[in-house]
Scaffold this motif. Structure first.
Motif, PDB file in Angstrom:
ATOM      1  N   ASP A  89     -57.059  21.776  56.592  1.00 21.65           N
ATOM      2  CA  ASP A  89     -55.632  21.554  56.320  1.00 21.65           C
ATOM      3  C   ASP A  89     -55.184  22.154  54.989  1.00 21.65           C
ATOM      4  OD1 ASP A  89     -53.130  20.646  57.058  1.00 21.65           O
ATOM      5  OD2 ASP A  89     -53.359  18.757  55.978  1.00 21.65           O
ATOM      6  N   VAL A  90     -55.647  23.362  54.730  1.00 19.44           N
ATOM      7  CA  VAL A  90     -55.233  24.100  53.538  1.00 19.44           C
ATOM      8  C   VAL A  90     -54.627  25.444  53.932  1.00 19.44           C
ATOM      9  CG1 VAL A  90     -57.424  25.274  53.098  1.00 19.44           C
ATOM     10  CG2 VAL A  90     -55.995  24.584  51.152  1.00 19.44           C
ATOM     11  N   PHE A  91     -54.668  25.747  55.262  1.00 16.94           N
ATOM     12  CA  PHE A  91     -54.051  26.960  55.805  1.00 16.94           C
ATOM     13  C   PHE A  91     -52.715  26.592  56.429  1.00 16.94           C
ATOM     14  CE2 PHE A  91     -58.577  27.956  55.855  1.00 16.94           C
ATOM     15  CZ  PHE A  91     -58.609  29.260  55.366  1.00 16.94           C
ATOM     16  N   THR A  92     -51.679  27.340  56.104  1.00 15.07           N
ATOM     17  CA  THR A  92     -50.350  27.020  56.606  1.00 15.07           C
ATOM     18  C   THR A  92     -50.259  27.256  58.115  1.00 15.07           C
ATOM     19  OG1 THR A  92     -49.560  29.241  56.015  1.00 15.07           O
ATOM     20  CG2 THR A  92     -49.169  27.466  54.430  1.00 15.07           C
ATOM     21  N   THR A  93     -49.542  26.355  58.772  1.00 16.31           N
ATOM     22  CA  THR A  93     -49.320  26.400  60.217  1.00 16.31           C
ATOM     23  C   THR A  93     -47.882  25.984  60.494  1.00 16.31           C
ATOM     24  OG1 THR A  93     -50.248  24.152  60.256  1.00 16.31           O
ATOM     25  CG2 THR A  93     -51.695  25.924  60.967  1.00 16.31           C
ATOM     26  N   THR A  94     -47.172  26.773  61.280  1.00 14.62           N
ATOM     27  CA  THR A  94     -45.763  26.462  61.543  1.00 14.62           C
ATOM     28  C   THR A  94     -45.590  25.307  62.523  1.00 14.62           C
ATOM     29  OG1 THR A  94     -45.756  28.146  63.289  1.00 14.62           O
ATOM     30  CG2 THR A  94     -44.994  28.831  61.094  1.00 14.62           C
ATOM     31  N   ASP A  95     -46.627  25.033  63.324  1.00 13.75           N
ATOM     32  CA  ASP A  95     -46.488  24.010  64.362  1.00 13.75           C
ATOM     33  C   ASP A  95     -47.168  22.695  64.011  1.00 13.75           C
ATOM     34  OD1 ASP A  95     -48.995  25.102  64.475  1.00 13.75           O
ATOM     35  OD2 ASP A  95     -49.077  25.294  66.660  1.00 13.75           O
ATOM     36  N   MET A  96     -47.749  22.606  62.813  1.00  9.28           N
ATOM     37  CA  MET A  96     -48.408  21.375  62.370  1.00  9.28           C
ATOM     38  C   MET A  96     -48.197  21.215  60.868  1.00  9.28           C
ATOM     39  SD  MET A  96     -52.080  21.291  64.375  1.00  9.28           S
ATOM     40  CE  MET A  96     -52.288  23.045  64.665  1.00  9.28           C
ATOM     41  N   PRO A  97     -48.221  19.977  60.363  1.00 12.02           N
ATOM     42  CA  PRO A  97     -48.108  19.794  58.914  1.00 12.02           C
ATOM     43  C   PRO A  97     -49.291  20.426  58.177  1.00 12.02           C
ATOM     44  CG  PRO A  97     -47.806  17.717  60.095  1.00 12.02           C
ATOM     45  CD  PRO A  97     -48.313  18.710  61.089  1.00 12.02           C
ATOM     46  N   THR A  98     -49.057  20.789  56.926  1.00 14.81           N
ATOM     47  CA  THR A  98     -50.112  21.309  56.048  1.00 14.81           C
ATOM     48  C   THR A  98     -50.022  20.533  54.745  1.00 14.81           C
ATOM     49  OG1 THR A  98     -49.954  23.507  57.046  1.00 14.81           O
ATOM     50  CG2 THR A  98     -51.047  23.346  54.899  1.00 14.81           C
ATOM     51  N   THR A  99     -51.029  19.711  54.454  1.00 18.69           N
ATOM     52  CA  THR A  99     -50.946  18.813  53.298  1.00 18.69           C
ATOM     53  C   THR A  99     -51.934  19.111  52.189  1.00 18.69           C
ATOM     54  OG1 THR A  99     -52.557  17.190  54.106  1.00 18.69           O
ATOM     55  CG2 THR A  99     -50.278  16.964  54.899  1.00 18.69           C
ATOM     56  N   ALA A 100     -52.972  19.911  52.470  1.00 15.86           N
ATOM     57  CA  ALA A 100     -54.061  20.147  51.516  1.00 15.86           C
ATOM     58  C   ALA A 100     -54.675  18.831  51.036  1.00 15.86           C
ATOM     59  CB  ALA A 100     -53.587  20.978  50.319  1.00 15.86           C
ATOM     60  N   GLY A 101     -54.593  17.799  51.874  1.00 18.05           N
ATOM     61  CA  GLY A 101     -55.181  16.506  51.530  1.00 18.05           C
ATOM     62  C   GLY A 101     -54.463  15.770  50.425  1.00 18.05           C
ATOM     63  N   SER A 102     -53.195  16.134  50.152  1.00 16.74           N
ATOM     64  CA  SER A 102     -52.458  15.572  49.013  1.00 16.74           C
ATOM     65  C   SER A 102     -51.179  14.872  49.446  1.00 16.74           C
ATOM     66  CB  SER A 102     -52.101  16.688  48.024  1.00 16.74           C
ATOM     67  OG  SER A 102     -51.378  16.173  46.926  1.00 16.74           O
ATOM     68  N   ARG A 103     -50.848  13.780  48.756  1.00 12.21           N
ATOM     69  CA  ARG A 103     -49.583  13.073  49.000  1.00 12.21           C
ATOM     70  C   ARG A 103     -48.389  13.940  48.614  1.00 12.21           C
ATOM     71  NH1 ARG A 103     -50.280   9.157  52.620  1.00 12.21           N
ATOM     72  NH2 ARG A 103     -51.952   7.730  52.038  1.00 12.21           N
ATOM     73  N   ILE A 104     -48.609  14.862  47.711  1.00 13.17           N
ATOM     74  CA  ILE A 104     -47.469  15.641  47.222  1.00 13.17           C
ATOM     75  C   ILE A 104     -46.953  16.599  48.294  1.00 13.17           C
ATOM     76  CG2 ILE A 104     -48.541  17.712  46.174  1.00 13.17           C
ATOM     77  CD1 ILE A 104     -46.866  16.893  43.591  1.00 13.17           C
ATOM     78  N   LEU A 105     -47.780  16.820  49.356  1.00 12.56           N
ATOM     79  CA  LEU A 105     -47.343  17.663  50.473  1.00 12.56           C
ATOM     80  C   LEU A 105     -47.304  16.871  51.781  1.00 12.56           C
ATOM     81  CD1 LEU A 105     -49.133  21.082  49.830  1.00 12.56           C
ATOM     82  CD2 LEU A 105     -46.685  20.610  49.758  1.00 12.56           C
ATOM     83  N   GLU A 106     -47.244  15.567  51.688  1.00 11.07           N
ATOM     84  CA  GLU A 106     -47.260  14.730  52.893  1.00 11.07           C
ATOM     85  C   GLU A 106     -46.121  15.113  53.838  1.00 11.07           C
ATOM     86  OE1 GLU A 106     -47.727  10.023  54.128  1.00 11.07           O
ATOM     87  OE2 GLU A 106     -47.259  10.571  52.061  1.00 11.07           O
ATOM     88  N   GLY A 107     -46.502  15.444  55.094  1.00 12.21           N
ATOM     89  CA  GLY A 107     -45.504  15.783  56.102  1.00 12.21           C
ATOM     90  C   GLY A 107     -44.908  17.168  55.984  1.00 12.21           C
TER      91      GLY A 107
END
Length: 507
Positions: A89-107
């Motif tokens: 979850d560190v690679f960007t995806t247009t059809d799924m969230p990408t959070t890098a395991g961080s709350r700062i990118l939640e959702g």
């Protein structure tokens, strides 16, 4: 006749591809079998928790397209067309969230796909979902994820390694036949060692970083994760190659790693020199790890390889240099998470500065904050030359050590990690003890050369990894050695070690 779905998840990616492309099973069947497996073992308090997001709908849609191509008699989009995969979850995806395991990118739903994501889609590979990781790839246990710890399928009281613990655990739990990780100081290879799987850090610049959320830009490298060396090679050829959108991408033809893996599986390493790095052994390595490594050397020798000892004296300073260079780049890269443009915003404060400070306080975890502070200090006026500048000089010396070693040997080997997987919670409050997990893997990132971890054996019933290192763009010889070792080990052990994962995680 179709293979029962419970058996599909145990097959290798190469075996699944053959069955899908021959029409023996459908990609939809294979993808659904893995989605069912995820539903059975990933959730709950004692679940593996390899996934942060499961994209069942989009994965099945991609599988349907693969089946339609095959039914129409078209050539497969790639050798892995229709074989599903788990994506860190560190690679960007247009059809799924990408959070890098961080709350700062939640959702956060990215507006573009990373190059790796785009290449997976073009190859017809259904993406099952996004895997758990240490926040912004900072950690060695996946305990620093903002969304909970991932458990090791071999023993769910232990960590799966990090930062890519989710990608590695998904393989060991038979939730996915393939996965993608990133490696900044060992984040593909150490989890591979801890889960009895195969993980490859390609030469720096061989896999595009476009759309990869940066930790340390001069060290980060995406790579393939699998249960066999051949499967890793097949995925390597899908995601590797030049990308004009990444200024650090190497404009060179990709090494023929699949051919090398197939050649290596014949089991002949006659005339090949294997260098044992003196500085990557001894004190700090558990006896069981050392014993498995010594047995690996004997196995390589039996295959015809010549074992030689090499010295890399500056490896002694690799960890100190790494923990100045990495935090410095982290301090710079994470400045973009400012609550102004995207991601979390804590609307408390009378000014933009207060909103930014409050957001970063609540949105970033303790390990990320620790590294930002270390890096900001190392880059500060009056300290830059003494810390960051000196670390870069050490990095140059480590590169020279590798050059000298590769003049004496075709590949270098060491244990991947100094210990077997440790209990959850044992090291999470001791940063230095956690950092020491990457003792053997950090030098390859500093030098930009290639590295692989593959299962060497078991100690205390837990996996031990063998690290094989090759010169920049020397992946072919690395895959040849890895495949030869794997074939010999499986023959000696009566089958792959991954088959011994306790059935407690069975669906």
């Amino acid at each position: 006749m179709s293979t029962p779905s419970s058996g599909l998840v145990r097959l290798t990616a190469a075996e699944l591809a053959q069955k899908i492309h021959s029409g023996e099973v459908s990609s939809v069947e294979v993808t659904q079998a893995h989605l069912d497996r995820i539903a059975a073992v990933d959730g709950g308090e004692q679940g593996v928790h390899a996934f942060l997001h499961v994209g069942a709908e989009s994965a099945l849609a991609a599988a349907e397209l693969a089946d339609a191509r095959i039914a129409a008699g078209e050539q497969p989009a790639s050798p892995l067309d229709g074989v599903p995969l788990a994506l860190k979850d560190v690679f960007t995806t247009t059809d799924m969230p990408t959070t890098a395991g961080s709350r700062i990118l939640e959702g956060w739903q990215p507006p573009y796909d990373s190059t790796v994501t785009a290449r997976l889609r073009a190859a017809g590979i259904p993406v099952l979902g996004k895997t758990n990781m240490d926040e912004f790839a900072m950690g060695s246990s996946t305990e620093h994820s903002a969304y909970g710890v991932t458990r090791n399928p071999w023993d769910r009281t232990r960590v799966p390694g990090g930062s890519g613990g989710g990608s590695a655990a998904s393989l060991a739990a038979f939730e996915a036949p393939l996965s993608i990780g990133t490696d900044t100081g060992g984040s593909i290879r150490q989890p591979a060692a801890f889960t009895g799987t195969v993980g490859v850090k390609p030469t720096y610049g061989q896999v595009s970083r476009y759309g990869l959320i940066a930790c340390a830009s001069s060290l980060d490298q995406g790579g393939p994760c699998a249960r066999t060396v051949l499967d890793a090679a097949l995925l390597h050829e899908v995601i590797g190659g030049h990308d004009e959108r990444d200024s650090t991408s190497i404009d060179r033809e990709l090494p023929a790693v699949v051919e090398a893996a197939r050649q290596g599986a014949t089991g002949d390493l006659t005339g090949l020199r294997v260098g044992v790095v003196r500085e990557l052994g001894g004190e700090g390595y558990q006896p069981g790890v050392r014993a498995a490594f010594d047995a690996s050397l004997r196995r390589l020798e039996k295959l015809g390889a010549e074992i030689v000892e090499v010295s890399c004296p500056n490896f002694e300073y690799a960890m100190a240099a790494y923990y100045l260079i990495l935090p410095s780049e982290v301090s710079s890269n994470l400045a973009r998470f400012d609550a102004m443009r995207y991601g979390l915003r804590v609307a408390e404060g009378r000014s933009a500065e207060e909103v930014m400070a409050n957001t970063r306080e609540q949105g970033l975890g303790p390990e990320v904050k620790r590294r930002i502070m270390l890096g900001t200090y190392a880059l500060s006026s009056g300290y830059y030359d003494a810390y960051y500048g000196q670390a870069q000089k050490v990095r140059t010396l480590i590169g020279r050590d590798f050059a000298n070693a590769f003049a004496q040997a075709d590949v270098l080997v060491s244990p991947t990690a100094p210990t077997v997987p440790f209990p959850i919670g044992e090291k999470v409050d001791d940063p230095l003890a956690m950092y020491l997990n990457d003792l053997a893997t950090i030098p390859t990132n500093l030098a930009g050369v290639a590295g692989m971890s593959l299962p060497a054996g078991l100690s205390e019933g837990l996996p031990v990894g063998l690290q094989v290192m090759a010169p920049a763009l020397g992946e072919a010889v690395m895959y040849r050695v890895g495949a030869a070792f794997e074939a010999a080990r499986d023959a000696d052990e009566g089958g792959p070690l991954i088959a011994r994962v306790p059935e407690v995680v069975s669906a």
